[in-house]
Scaffold this motif. Structure first.
Motif, mmCIF file in Angstrom:
data_model
loop_
_atom_site.group_PDB
_atom_site.id
_atom_site.type_symbol
_atom_site.label_atom_id
_atom_site.label_comp_id
_atom_site.label_asym_id
_atom_site.label_seq_id
_atom_site.Cartn_x
_atom_site.Cartn_y
_atom_site.Cartn_z
ATOM 1 N N ARG A 40 0.938 -1.218 0.065
ATOM 2 C CA ARG A 40 0.124 0.137 0.120
ATOM 3 C C ARG A 40 0.992 1.277 0.077
ATOM 4 O O ARG A 40 0.208 2.406 -0.744
ATOM 5 N N ALA A 41 1.988 1.113 0.555
ATOM 6 C CA ALA A 41 2.945 2.466 0.787
ATOM 7 C C ALA A 41 3.619 2.668 -0.511
ATOM 8 O O ALA A 41 4.223 3.681 -0.766
ATOM 9 N N PRO A 43 2.900 2.986 -3.817
ATOM 10 C CA PRO A 43 2.725 4.202 -4.703
ATOM 11 C C PRO A 43 3.219 5.618 -3.997
ATOM 12 O O PRO A 43 3.611 6.430 -4.961
ATOM 13 N N TRP A 44 2.869 5.525 -2.791
ATOM 14 C CA TRP A 44 3.231 7.004 -2.324
ATOM 15 C C TRP A 44 4.798 7.195 -2.226
ATOM 16 O O TRP A 44 5.076 8.220 -2.493
ATOM 17 N N ARG A 47 5.761 8.214 -5.578
ATOM 18 C CA ARG A 47 5.557 9.645 -5.824
ATOM 19 C C ARG A 47 6.576 10.569 -5.273
ATOM 20 O O ARG A 47 6.980 11.599 -5.710
ATOM 21 N N THR A 48 6.820 10.059 -3.854
ATOM 22 C CA THR A 48 7.729 10.867 -3.163
ATOM 23 C C THR A 48 9.199 11.070 -3.675
ATOM 24 O O THR A 48 9.851 12.182 -3.779
#
Length: 344
Positions: A40-41, A43-44, A47-48
């Motif tokens: 779940r983490a 994709p974030w 982006r970071t």
């Protein structure tokens, strides 16, 4: 975090312990939960990472020297901006042509600028009071003024105590010098504002003088309060034109309620650790020569092919300008030649 300020780091002990506990749960329930959290983490985190990822084929900026239309160039500048025009013309372009003003800091701090403003106010109030009533030219009066103004305008207790203690050390020297100045002239005006119209080149020079005195021989004395060290003769000759330009304006009658007369002396009155009166040599305030050089400078920047280069002649390489980021300083260095860009 894998890095902190570009330095390699390790996970916190709390994260390590939590990870080990999840992996150690029976029937692989914890390991599955950990895997799902990481999924779940992802994709974030992706982006970071893209925020700091360099863009492909971005050309390195060149040292800018924009050439704006003559009609858009400033026709009025203050005395304090002339040194900026000489040292960093790009800052004048950004401020007065693009109309970009630097943002104030989110939190005001007791800096050197505020200290200078406070001490200017103390001396202005003291000289006005002592001029009206010479009996007030005393240590008690000057000390009380400093205390009251610091209490009113400086909301930082530590700064108040330090600044007052420093000022108390120079009060006796200031009073001795003021008594000597009173023997040879009288106070005229403080914080006098003026504007000189140079109609032959279509330019206005405006400014504010800290203090005017009228000497016994009916010439003017112009003083600038200084909390730091005065600039050297070489710097004043090429860059720091504030006091000489003030003298030129005064000789032309540019200041209200100040007679247009010859200049008898100009100099600095030290308010910091370098307390004392520092006078400029007469050749440094030859008003005819000053105005001729100033006209030449302004006409150069009104030439259609003249650019406004960034960091043209900064005093130190460590100097930080308000518009360095706009000029993309760092992608180029001070050894690079300015590149003109004609704007329409």
């Amino acid at each position: 975090a894998h890095k902190s300020d570009d330095a390699e780091t390790v996970p916190s002990r709390w994260v390590i312990r939590l990870t080990n506990l999840l992996i150690g749960l029976s029937q692989e329930r914890g390991e599955k939960a950990l895997s799902e959290m990481r999924a779940r983490a992802k994709p974030w985190l992706t982006r970071t990472k893209q925020i700091d990822a360099p863009l492909a084929l971005v050309p390195q900026a060149q040292r800018p020297a924009p050439v704006p239309p003559v009609m858009n160039r400033p026709r009025t500048l203050s005395i304090t901006k002339i040194q900026t025009l000489i040292r960093d013309p790009y800052a004048i372009y950004a401020r007065h042509i693009l109309k970009l003003n630097p943002l104030n800091p989110l939190q005001k701090m007791p800096d050197a600028l505020l200290r200078g403003t406070i001490l200017h106010t103390v001396m202005e109030d003291f000289i006005k009071a002592a001029s009206a009533d010479p009996s007030l030219r005393t240590r008690a009066t000057l000390s009380a003024l400093a205390r009251d103004i610091l209490e009113r305008d400086v909301p930082w207790p530590a700064a108040r105590l330090i600044w007052r203690a420093r000022f108390e050390k120079v009060i006796d020297s200031l009073l001795k010098e003021e008594a000597e100045r009173a023997k040879h002239g009288q106070f005229l005006k403080a914080e006098a504002e003026g504007q000189l119209e140079l109609k032959d080149i279509g330019f206005s020079l405006k400014g504010k003088a800290d203090r005017f005195d009228l000497l016994d021989d009916q010439t003017l004395a112009i003083y600038d309060y200084k909390t730091g060290k005065p600039s050297s003769p070489d710097v004043r000759k090429s860059f720091d034109k504030q006091l000489p330009l003030t003298a030129a304006m005064a000789s032309e009658g540019a200041f209200k309620d100040i007679p247009a007369t010859a200049i008898g002396r100009i100099g600095y009155i030290g308010l910091g650790s370098d307390c004392g009166e520092f006078l400029l040599k007469p050749e440094e305030y030859d008003t005819a020569n000053i105005l001729a050089e100033f006209r030449q400078l302004i006409l150069a920047f009104l030439s259609p092919d003249k650019g406004y280069p960034s960091r043209r002649a900064v005093q130190k390489e460590s100097f930080t300008g308000d518009y360095d980021h706009l000029a993309r300083f760092g992608e180029w260095s001070s050894t690079d030649d300015p590149v003109k860009e004609v704007l329409t």
